[in-house]
Motif scaffolding. Structure first.
Motif, PDB file in Angstrom:
ATOM      1  N   THR A 107      -5.544   2.703   0.190  1.00 59.90           N
ATOM      2  CA  THR A 107      -4.927   2.092   1.266  1.00 59.90           C
ATOM      3  C   THR A 107      -5.342   0.129   0.215  1.00 59.90           C
ATOM      4  OG1 THR A 107      -7.398   2.572   0.997  1.00 59.90           O
ATOM      5  CG2 THR A 107      -6.672   3.085   2.933  1.00 59.90           C
ATOM      6  N   ASP A 166      -7.494   0.765  -4.917  1.00 63.46           N
ATOM      7  CA  ASP A 166      -8.238   1.896  -3.929  1.00 63.46           C
ATOM      8  C   ASP A 166      -9.227   2.648  -4.759  1.00 63.46           C
ATOM      9  OD1 ASP A 166      -6.417   4.149  -4.133  1.00 63.46           O
ATOM     10  OD2 ASP A 166      -5.571   4.134  -1.811  1.00 63.46           O
ATOM     11  N   HIS A 224       0.629  -1.086  -0.312  1.00 59.80           N
ATOM     12  CA  HIS A 224       0.521   0.163   0.378  1.00 59.80           C
ATOM     13  C   HIS A 224       0.714   1.437  -0.109  1.00 59.80           C
ATOM     14  CE1 HIS A 224      -4.025  -2.076   1.998  1.00 59.80           C
ATOM     15  NE2 HIS A 224      -3.396  -3.048   1.000  1.00 59.80           N
TER      16      HIS A 224
END
Length: 318
Positions: free
Chosen positions: A66, A88, A42
């Protein structure tokens, strides 16, 4: 030819560790002084790299996504601005000096491909749903969206920004669109299987396409004709890159090496051994340094989270 291949033989690779999971994407800034890496962990990281291998390597973490950071690219005109595309559904623009996110855009799907227009004004983003979004960089807002009814893989502008390329999973075709109208100019039947990746020769003469048929094809951009193919790899080609002079092309796959071939002759001049399938290879825009990242695992079968740079002379120690 022989001299060139010998000069590669005296060069070695260095390893850079920082990510907790595998690295999906590596990219150099326009000066060739910083390298960004995007990971399944991430995060992205920015590394200050001395081209001669001197000094201690400093890195800064870019935190905010995320989900997996699948691809990243630098502003072609600004050595400290880097854009990231993640699963994300967001695209983020970062200042590499502070590590702060300066802009972010919420898009409609999981983003997997991102590229800057060469003049730095627009960013194109591709997602898993085969939708293309063009962002205006200044406002960081979408100015164009288009959904395709076929698999869209890597995307690229040519050096002038007048042509936009889509590699597709659609019967080995590459779509060449006019920019900014996005009207189809050519549908090139480039390969016998899906086309996965594309690279534009920095001199602007050629583009290259890597395919699931394990071949890399080289195309004359003015004629839209295939000039030659590179045949060293045996697995689907995942990633390709031209060096800064346009003399060499690197390509990688699940084969146990990265191939470096001479663009004019089509001959392989060097192979860099690798232990895992490669996700990203990228030449430095000023020096013959090749960054590469793959699915490396340690002896416990956990992701190593490393990338490497090939091209340092053996007698240089940091």
């Amino acid at each position: 030819m022989e001299e060139k291949s010998l000069s590669f033989k005296n060069l070695s690779s260095r390893e850079y560790q920082g990510h907790k999971k595998k690295v999906h994407s590596v990219a150099w800034n326009c000066l060739g002084t910083k390298l960004a890496s995007g990971s399944v962990d991430h995060t992205a990281r920015v590394w200050n790299i001395d081209p001669h291998g001197h000094g201690k390597v400093k890195d800064i973490e870019l935190k905010g996504h995320t989900d997996s950071v699948d691809q990243l690219c630098w502003d072609p005109k600004h050595p400290d601005l880097v854009a990231t595309a993640a699963g994300d559904k967001t695209v983020r623009l970062w200042d590499a000096r502070s590590g702060k996110c300066s802009q972010h855009a919420e898009l409609s799907g999981e983003n997997i491909n991102i590229t800057y227009k060469p003049d730095g004004t627009h960013i194109a983003v591709g997602n898993k749903e085969d939708e293309l979004t063009i962002l205006d960089v200044r406002k960081f807002k979408p100015i164009h969206r288009r959904k395709f009814n076929y698999e869209v893989n890597e995307i690229a502008w040519n050096t002038t920004g007048e042509l936009f390329f889509l590699t597709t999973g659609n019967a080995g075709t590459v779509e060449v669109l006019a920019y900014p109208s996005l009207k189809v100019l050519h549908t090139l039947v480039a390969h016998t299987a899906g086309c996965y990746c594309i690279a534009i020769d920095p001199i602007g003469r050629y583009f290259a396409v890597g395919s699931a048929d394990s071949l890399v094809s080289l195309w004359d951009i003015s004629e839209m004709l295939c000039v030659r193919t590179f045949t060293k790899l045996e697995w689907p080609v995942r990633t390709i890159s031209f060096n800064h002079t346009g003399e060499y092309i690197a390509s990688a796959s699940e084969d146990p090496f990265i191939d470096i071939s001479n663009v004019q002759t089509g001959r392989s001049v060097h192979q860099i051994p690798c232990k895992a399938a490669m996700n990203s290879v990228e030449w430095n825009p000023k020096y013959n340094l090749l960054a590469y990242a793959g699915d490396d695992k340690n002896k416990y079968q956990a992701d190593e989270g490393v990338f490497r740079i090939f091209g340092f002379e053996n007698n240089q120690h940091s």
